[in-house]
Design a protein around this motif. Structure first.
Motif, PDB file in Angstrom:
ATOM      1  N   UNK A  71       0.838  -1.198   0.000  1.00 43.77           N
ATOM      2  CA  UNK A  71       0.000   0.000   0.000  1.00 43.77           C
ATOM      3  C   UNK A  71       0.872   1.246   0.000  1.00 43.77           C
ATOM      4  N   UNK A  72       1.953   1.216   0.781  1.00 45.14           N
ATOM      5  CA  UNK A  72       2.892   2.341   0.788  1.00 45.14           C
ATOM      6  C   UNK A  72       3.516   2.527  -0.585  1.00 45.14           C
ATOM      7  N   UNK A  73       3.845   1.415  -1.247  1.00 42.58           N
ATOM      8  CA  UNK A  73       4.441   1.477  -2.581  1.00 42.58           C
ATOM      9  C   UNK A  73       3.462   2.088  -3.566  1.00 42.58           C
ATOM     10  N   UNK A  74       2.187   1.672  -3.510  1.00 45.45           N
ATOM     11  CA  UNK A  74       1.172   2.245  -4.398  1.00 45.45           C
ATOM     12  C   UNK A  74       1.042   3.744  -4.172  1.00 45.45           C
ATOM     13  N   UNK A  75       1.091   4.165  -2.909  1.00 49.54           N
ATOM     14  CA  UNK A  75       0.991   5.597  -2.606  1.00 49.54           C
ATOM     15  C   UNK A  75       2.187   6.352  -3.173  1.00 49.54           C
ATOM     16  N   UNK A  76       3.390   5.788  -3.065  1.00 48.38           N
ATOM     17  CA  UNK A  76       4.586   6.438  -3.610  1.00 48.38           C
ATOM     18  C   UNK A  76       4.526   6.517  -5.129  1.00 48.38           C
ATOM     19  N   UNK A  77       4.076   5.446  -5.747  1.00 50.41           N
ATOM     20  CA  UNK A  77       4.005   5.436  -7.211  1.00 50.41           C
ATOM     21  C   UNK A  77       2.973   6.445  -7.717  1.00 50.41           C
ATOM     22  N   UNK A  78       1.890   6.635  -6.971  1.00 48.15           N
ATOM     23  CA  UNK A  78       0.894   7.629  -7.388  1.00 48.15           C
ATOM     24  C   UNK A  78       1.464   9.051  -7.262  1.00 48.15           C
ATOM     25  N   UNK A  79       2.343   9.261  -6.283  1.00 50.82           N
ATOM     26  CA  UNK A  79       2.998  10.565  -6.152  1.00 50.82           C
ATOM     27  C   UNK A  79       3.962  10.798  -7.300  1.00 50.82           C
TER      28      UNK A  79
END
Length: 82
Positions: A71-79
């Motif tokens: 989930x953290x990775x998805x949030x970083x990739x969206x940024x």
């Protein structure tokens, strides 16, 4: 044997006017780096006694574990995509 510098262009200026000339403004960043590359090699050789150009690092990696990390990775990739 000394280098013949009689044909080298020189300029006399004061500290107050230093940097006002735009001699290098027309150069690209890669051209500017190329201008100082030989000096860089010489400085590192002088400092360390040898010159070993840095190679591609093979020890860099990333470990992703668990759903929370994903989930953290998805949030970083969206940024990154913004």
């Amino acid at each position: 044997m000394p280098t013949d510098r009689s044909h080298w262009q020189t300029r006399k200026t004061t500290l107050a006017h230093e940097g006002e000339q735009d001699d290098l403004s027309h150069l690209s960043p890669s051209e500017r780096v190329a201008m100082v590359w030989q000096l860089t090699v010489q400085a590192w050789t002088f400092k360390d006694g040898q010159w070993n150009e840095p190679r591609l690092r093979r020890d860099v990696g990333r470990v992703i574990r668990g759903a929370k990390d994903l989930a953290d990775l998805d949030a970083l990739e969206s940024l990154d995509s913004d």
